[in-house]
Design an enzyme around this catalytic site. Structure first.
Site, mmCIF file in Angstrom:
data_model
loop_
_atom_site.group_PDB
_atom_site.id
_atom_site.type_symbol
_atom_site.label_atom_id
_atom_site.label_comp_id
_atom_site.label_asym_id
_atom_site.label_seq_id
_atom_site.Cartn_x
_atom_site.Cartn_y
_atom_site.Cartn_z
ATOM 1 N N GLY A 1 -9.635 9.233 0.142
ATOM 2 C CA GLY A 1 -10.653 8.421 0.944
ATOM 3 C C GLY A 1 -12.005 9.293 1.414
ATOM 4 O O GLY A 1 -13.012 8.932 1.340
ATOM 5 N N HIS B 1 0.979 -1.163 -0.002
ATOM 6 C CA HIS B 1 0.120 0.050 -0.029
ATOM 7 C C HIS B 1 0.829 1.231 -0.137
ATOM 8 O O HIS B 1 0.538 2.341 0.405
ATOM 9 C CB HIS B 1 -0.804 -0.088 1.173
ATOM 10 N N ARG C 1 -2.039 0.580 9.602
ATOM 11 C CA ARG C 1 -0.987 0.377 9.075
ATOM 12 C C ARG C 1 0.366 1.401 9.206
ATOM 13 O O ARG C 1 1.377 1.014 8.807
ATOM 14 C CB ARG C 1 -1.256 1.033 7.538
ATOM 15 N N GLY D 1 -13.804 -0.150 16.290
ATOM 16 C CA GLY D 1 -12.341 0.219 15.859
ATOM 17 C C GLY D 1 -11.207 -0.371 16.729
ATOM 18 O O GLY D 1 -10.023 -0.528 16.607
ATOM 19 N N HIS E 1 -5.511 8.734 2.708
ATOM 20 C CA HIS E 1 -6.717 9.278 3.779
ATOM 21 C C HIS E 1 -7.287 10.531 2.951
ATOM 22 O O HIS E 1 -8.749 10.457 3.180
ATOM 23 C CB HIS E 1 -6.152 10.029 5.038
ATOM 24 N N GLY E 2 -6.886 11.329 2.467
ATOM 25 C CA GLY E 2 -7.409 12.506 1.609
ATOM 26 C C GLY E 2 -8.450 12.102 0.657
ATOM 27 O O GLY E 2 -9.431 12.465 0.719
ATOM 28 N N ALA F 1 -3.745 11.877 10.556
ATOM 29 C CA ALA F 1 -4.631 12.278 9.235
ATOM 30 C C ALA F 1 -6.151 12.443 9.959
ATOM 31 O O ALA F 1 -6.908 13.136 9.682
ATOM 32 C CB ALA F 1 -4.305 11.467 8.227
ATOM 33 N N GLY F 2 -6.392 11.221 10.659
ATOM 34 C CA GLY F 2 -7.744 10.983 10.965
ATOM 35 C C GLY F 2 -8.023 11.850 11.998
ATOM 36 O O GLY F 2 -9.255 12.633 11.857
#
Length: 594
Positions: free
Chosen positions: A402, A217, A541, A484, A399-400, A555-556
């Protein structure tokens, strides 16, 4: 770099459409992915595989006779949603039960597990086997944490051949589990990959250097070394894998192995053959007998320049499955009997969601919800490249795109539902489902869950007040942390979500109106998100590359802070600061009350 695309957010869908158009004799498009276009005998166990797009031939390219019955295909480098997996499985199953198999990544585990639960509840016996072949991603003592890379193929191939041989579900699961335990992989890369629309690769490797221990990935490697010769690379790959023999293989000498030398995207076939020449010689020198080797691109990562080696340690049963015939768009072996084409009318069709009745006040609240989602999309569109850059530091950089893909789908669904007369509950539930379906990945699952949780609290009948909003947000937090498994301090969205929720609930309990409470909570979330720069990731990841993320925010958590801040002006325009918490009136046009 990836040069040919239209809107990057549409790349995965357009890729799947083109793939199906080019392979109609083997695959059919269904909601969430593809299934075989050929008829499977009734009572056969269906193997449904899947993962993010960007790895062709994995996953759709290996759907066909002798291999998978269906593939759920997510966004770029992001797992398919639970709904997509469930949809593909329902279309693929033929009464013998379903085996779900996928690489061991957090988002895939979440979505496939959720789909498994839904399928079992629907009366379709379903089991799962996650592939864990990558020896570089966790020590042997923590084998359950390892990633699935090119070893996916050995597990899928064995399980599919067992299903074709008439094994029942329990036996197919046994075979897949055994194949996974007998598979080991190790990879390297010389350069990173570039997602469609991005101007820079997800990571870079200095000139003359090689990243060691690659995933599929775009994750940075575990180590770095000088670029070796082809023979030296073969030595590194072979010696690393021979150093860890699976249980039941006492020594390499005399063992029989299936071998995969896999190109990750930019290493040419000629180069692979030069490396394989040395791989074969070194395995033979160790007394290992090679069975049906595969050299080529089998599990890729866009344009990444990299190579992985997989050793599949065979016994008599596994060798028969490894050698069995297969005929798919991207993988062929031996001979398979011609199969009848499946009539498209036999595939399970999705039906449009019904819009339940709602009251005027709930529809007014729904209008505020739609405006909030519009603001959410705008802030994600503005920050999409930065979110991808942050995520690429230690993750996979998706992330962006997605978030953008999920948010756009959510707002489209929300507008359609509101235009059809839906209340706040229905608008948020349909928006959440659309987000999870289109974004995929862990963030898609969690944001979908969050929107649905808030929607449940708001309902379709009353004018929701500030307490309802706080209750819905708390339910979202509880669901996210349960689903999660993340906790505060592990460098995830939860690090911003929990302070936001705690602050919001406390302010509402103290009598603050919704605008004031939300504004204060958004500031707390933004502060907490900034503080994640000092944390080490312990989930997902980014975990194997923890030190790389120091000094960079999660990022989240960062995107969550941006979103809740962007919603403040929407709440200010909605007003209602003196209204009671609840109203059962069906004629007022007030929105979400404070």
């Amino acid at each position: 770099m990836t040069r040919l695309f239209n809107d990057p957010a549409d790349f995965a869908d357009e890729m799947i459409d083109g793939f199906v158009a080019a392979n109609r004799n083997q695959v059919r498009r269904v909601t969430g992915g593809v299934v075989r276009s050929t008829r499977t005998p009734e009572g056969t166990v269906a193997l449904v595989i899947g993962g993010g797009s960007g790895h062709y031939p994995a996953f759709g390219g290996i759907v066909g006779q002798g291999l998978a019955h269906g593939a759920a295909m997510g966004n770029l480098f992001a797992s398919p949603s639970a709904h997509q997996v469930e949809s593909v499985a329902k279309a693929a199953q033929r009464g013998g039960g379903v085996l779900l198999s996928y690489g061991n990544y957090a988002g895939d585990v979440l979505h496939f597990t959720q789909a498994q639960d839904a399928l079992n509840a629907a009366g379709i016996p379903t089991r799962s086997v996650a592939v864990t072949d990558d020896i570089s991603s966790a020590p042997l003592a923590e084998q359950h944490k390892r990633r699935g890379i090119a070893g996916d193929l050995t597990v899928f191939k064995s399980a599919a051949a067992a299903a074709e041989a008439g094994y029942d579900l329990d036996e197919v699961v046994r075979v897949a589990t055994h194949a996974n335990e007998r598979t080991r992989s190790f990879g390297v890369a010389f350069s990173g990959c570039t997602l469609p629309g991005a101007t820079e690769p997800l990571f870079t490797v200095p000139e003359g250097r090689m990243a060691v221990g690659m995933g599929i990935h775009g994750e940075p490697g575990i180590d770095e070394t000088d670029v070796p010769t082809a023979d030296e690379l073969a030595t590194l790959l072979v010696s690393s894998l021979l150093a860890e023999l699976p249980e039941g293989v006492s020594e390499a000498a005399g063992a029989r192995v299936g071998v995969i030398l896999n190109g990750l995207g930019s290493v040419k076939y000629e180069e692979l053959f030069v490396v394989y020449r040395a791989v074969a010689a070194q395995l033979e020198a160790a007394g290992v007998e090679i069975v049906d080797p595969e050299v080529g691109e089998l599990v890729t990562s866009f344009d990444m320049a990299g190579v992985s080696l997989t050793l599949f340690w065979l016994d008599e049963e596994l060798e028969g499955f490894w050698a069995a015939g297969a005929d798919t768009p991207a993988y062929r072996k031996g001979v398979v009997a011609a199969a009848e084409q499946l009539d498209p009318s036999e595939l399970v069709a999705e039906t449009a969601a019904e819009i339940p009745e709602s009251t005027d006040v709930s529809r007014a609240a729904a209008a505020v919800v739609v405006e909030a989602l519009d603001a959410l999309v705008q802030v994600i569109d503005t920050n999409v490249e930065e979110l991808g850059r942050i995520d690429a530091v230690a993750g996979d950089g998706d992330h962006g795109i997605g978030m953008q893909r999920g948010a756009r789908a959510a707002v489209t669904a929300a507008h359609a539902a509101a235009d059809a007369g839906a209340g706040a509950h229905t608008v948020l539930h349909l928006a959440g489902d659309a987000w999870a379906d289109r974004a995929g990945g862990t963030s898609g699952a969690l944001w979908g869950l969050a929107l649905r949780s808030v929607g449940t609290a708001l309902g379709d009948e009353v004018a929701p007040g500030r307490t309802d909003v706080a209750t819905g947000v708390q339910a979202a937090v509880d669901g996210i942390m349960s689903f999660g498994k993340a906790e505060v301090g592990q460098k995830t969205m939860v690090d911003a979500l929990v302070p936001f929720t705690t602050t919001l609930s406390a302010a509402v309990a103290d009598g603050a109106d919704l605008v004031t409470a939300w504004t204060t909570a958004a500031a707390a979330a933004s502060t907490a998100a900034a503080e994640t720069a000092d944390l080490l990731p312990k989930m997902g990841r980014a975990r194997p590359h923890a030190e790389k993320s120091l000094g960079t925010v999660d990022a989240g958590a960062h995107s969550f802070g941006l979103i809740v801040t962007a919603i403040v002006p929407v709440l200010e325009r909605a007003g209602g600061t003196t209204a009671p918490d609840r109203s059962t009136s069906t004629t007022t046009n007030e929105g979400v009350h404070a």
